[in-house]
Design a protein around this motif. Structure first.
Motif: not given
Length: 263
Positions: A117-129, A175-189
């Motif tokens: 399940r998590l691998a699928g989520y990571l692949l979909e996240d990569l496709r979208r962002r 996993l680290e790439a997924g974390r960087r991807r999330r951080r890129r799209y999180r709100p800035s301060p």
């Protein structure tokens, strides 16, 4: 950690039968204070008291704990947010008990457990962002696709002709790439400041600009950026959503007003 006694009674029994020692069972992060340091904390994503979800994971990881998250309702964004916060894996409550044993062993040994399940989520996240053209290499993608099919680590190593150590490196990098991807799209301060003033204090764009000492057009630009990020993170939302509406929805989802009042 969870508040469902029946689930934890069964899970505790299964883990103990597999040779795992349970050092504590708690319904909140704070309730773990003063307990012996466990090798792995299995944390429900929806805790009834205290910090929950991403914040609970972040606190546990900040204390040096390895975290395996679980949930009965699988929200991909919440799971990926938990991974971004430092969780080493995710297991659904509906999984076979043996899956929990495998996951706990893997997180304790390798620091991660990437379920299908998590691998699928990571692949979909990569496709979208995607982060860039070469966000992940071919070998990383082959590993994630194999795990998403439900292959075990041993099967992946055999079929892709990689050692266990190489597999660990590939999965850790994914996993680290997924974390960087999330951080890129999180709100800035600054974006969070604007969201709080808009959603929690109900200020207009001009009032926000005056409070922050910036131009009104800067507030408008900030809200436009927020809308872009929010739509990318939430593809079910119409791209035509107004910037202020996107900011309000995101502030609610992040519980910014609750956190601002608590702070």
């Amino acid at each position: 950690m969870d508040d469902h006694r029946l689930i934890w009674s069964a899970l505790t029994m299964v883990l103990q039968q597999a040779g795992q020692q349970i050092v504590a069972v708690a319904a909140s992060v704070d309730a773990l204070a003063g307990t012996p340091d466990p090798d792995v904390v299995v944390c429900e994503l929806h805790l009834p008291r205290g910090p929950s979800g991403t914040e609970a994971v972040r606190r546990l990881v900040g204390r040096g704990r390895r975290v395996l998250v679980m949930s009965g309702t699988t929200d991909p964004e919440m799971v990926l947010d938990a991974v971004e916060a430092g969780a080493g894996g995710f297991v659904e409550k509906s999984e076979d008990p043996d899956c929990f044993v495998t996951a706990v062993d893997a997180v304790g040994r390798d620091g991660f457990h990437v379920s299908a399940r998590l691998a699928g989520y990571l692949l979909e996240d990569l496709r979208r962002r995607p982060l860039a053209v070469n966000d992940l290499g071919v070998r990383h993608l082959r590993v994630l696709r194999a795990l998403a099919r439900g292959d075990t680590a041993e099967e992946v190593c055999r079929d892709l002709t990689v050692s266990r150590a190489d597999l660990a490196k590939l999965v850790t990098a994914a996993l680290e790439a997924g974390r960087r991807r999330r951080r890129r799209y999180r709100p800035s301060p600054r974006e969070r400041e604007v969201m709080i003033l808009l959603a929690c204090e109900g200020l207009s764009r001009k009032e926000i600009a005056d409070r922050l000492g910036i131009a009104s057009w800067t507030v408008t630009s900030t809200l436009e950026n927020l809308r872009g990020k929010y739509v990318r993170l939430h593809p079910e939302v119409a791209r035509s959503i107004r910037p202020s509406a996107a900011a309000l929805l995101w502030a609610m989802k992040l519980r910014l007003c609750e956190r601002a009042s608590a702070g």
